[in-house]
Design an enzyme around this catalytic site. Structure first.
Site, PDB file in Angstrom:
ATOM      1  N   ILE A  16       1.072  -1.495   0.015  1.00 45.00           N
ATOM      2  CA  ILE A  16      -0.509  -0.129  -0.376  1.00 45.00           C
ATOM      3  C   ILE A  16       0.751   1.203   0.331  1.00 45.00           C
ATOM      4  CG2 ILE A  16      -1.581   1.411   1.318  1.00 45.00           C
ATOM      5  CD1 ILE A  16      -3.188  -1.252   2.573  1.00 45.00           C
ATOM      6  N   ASN A 133      -5.150  -3.310   9.263  1.00 50.83           N
ATOM      7  CA  ASN A 133      -6.412  -3.645   9.446  1.00 50.83           C
ATOM      8  C   ASN A 133      -6.238  -4.218  10.947  1.00 50.83           C
ATOM      9  OD1 ASN A 133      -8.487  -3.109   7.660  1.00 50.83           O
ATOM     10  ND2 ASN A 133      -7.524  -4.267   6.572  1.00 50.83           N
ATOM     11  N   HIS A 189     -14.377  -1.635   9.145  1.00 50.56           N
ATOM     12  CA  HIS A 189     -14.463  -2.102   7.938  1.00 50.56           C
ATOM     13  C   HIS A 189     -14.103  -2.930   8.028  1.00 50.56           C
ATOM     14  CE1 HIS A 189     -11.880  -2.017   4.383  1.00 50.56           C
ATOM     15  NE2 HIS A 189     -10.538  -2.612   4.539  1.00 50.56           N
TER      16      HIS A 189
END
Length: 328
Positions: A16, A133, A189
């Site tokens: 990312i 996460n 999420h």
């Protein structure tokens, strides 16, 4: 030219990070008139530090006019020093045979440390976005570990779910993504998130009425958005890095530069509205102006929505319970 701002990014040499840093340095996140100093954190492992050096070499080789400086480090206190923006991208992925509770604890330690470092050295106005996460709970842990910073400075990324939902609805309704307004994603999420287009419009037309398909909503739309990450891993063999980086840019750009009255989704500490206990970091619709977000208030919650919102809340409460002893 404005004074440079300091942007800290963790997990900077990861997938990312690699999709993110060049776009920040080119001005896509904070505007084409805003110089940035990148403060890049990677884990204290030789391979990761070497990879970070390589990424920094490439950033140099782009000769970005807005890149006013760069540091690479394995020390959170160096990376977060005077940071105006912090994108917490790095987190421990779930390994084979690893239970979710184990994952929460491993990441809990990381985000306690990062929250404490932010508390100690970051700008008091730092805007924090947690991408790694489980993002909502990691953001909650960082927030709780930084008692001297305002809780509202800590947010979690729901924008990837939001953007995924936008495209699914645009394709179903035969409208342009850019024309859709007033979509939101509630909750965590995770696959339990609730993408809600009851209020959404395109060119003044209500999309719920236009689509008018409760079965599609329940059996196709929500599962497609909720399980999109897994579908991408299955297809690509790697997780969704470029789309996650894109969502992080969207989230931070809107927070910093404003949404011109448009709704976007951010995971923010609850104020007790919509039946969400205070302090839980939960995805809600917001508008942004002058560097502040404001939740959209007073939306009607129907029975199906309440059920979905409670289900994703329950998951967040379970995650919070799993790490409660770490925050004592």
């Amino acid at each position: 030219m404005k004074q440079p701002v300091r942007v800290a990014v963790t997990g900077a040499a990861g997938q990312i990070g690699y999709s993110l840093l060049f776009r920040i340095a080119s001005g896509e996140m904070l505007g084409k008139d805003q110089p940035v100093i990148l403060q890049l954190l990677e884990i204290p492992v030789e391979k990761a530090q070497q990879a970070l050096k390589g990424v920094m070499m490439e950033l140099d080789d782009c000769a970005f006019p807005l890149l006013a400086g760069m540091i690479g480090t394995d020390d959170p206190k160096v990376a977060f020093k005077d940071a105006d923006y912090a994108l917490l991208v790095g987190s421990r992925p779930r390994g084979p045979g690893m239970e979710r509770a184990d994952l929460l604890k491993v990441n809990g330690e990381i985000f306690i440390g990062q929250g404490q470092a932010l508390n100690e050295v970051a700008s008091r106005d730092v805007k924090v976005l947690v991408v790694g996460n489980p993002a909502n709970t990691n953001a909650y842990i960082a927030m709780k570990s930084a008692p001297d910073l305002p809780a509202k400075n800590f947010t979690a990324m729901l924008r990837l779910d939001h953007n995924r939902a936008l495209t699914q609805i645009a394709q179903k309704a035969g409208v342009a993504v850019a024309d859709i307004e007033k979509l939101t994603v509630w909750g965590n999420h995770s696959p339990t998130m609730y993408a809600d287009y009851r209020f959404a419009t395109a060119n003044g037309e209500n999309l719920k009425d236009k689509i008018n398909d409760a079965e599609w909503n329940k059996d196709v739309f929500l599962p497609t958005v909720g399980k999109r990450g897994a579908a991408i891993i299955e297809a690509r063999g790697l997780s969704s890095a470029a789309s996650a980086a894109n969502a992080a840019i969207d989230h931070m750009r809107d927070w910093a530069l404003g949404t011109n009255g448009k709704w976007v989704t951010m995971g923010i500490p609850s104020d007790g509205s919509y039946g969400i206990p205070e302090g839980v970091i939960y995805g809600v619709p917001v508008t942004c102006e002058n560097g502040e977000y404001k939740r959209v208030e007073g939306l009607e919650i129907d029975e199906f929505s309440r059920e979905r919102m409670d289900k994703t809340l329950q998951e967040l409460e379970e995650e919070r319970a799993a790490i409660a002893d770490m925050l004592k």
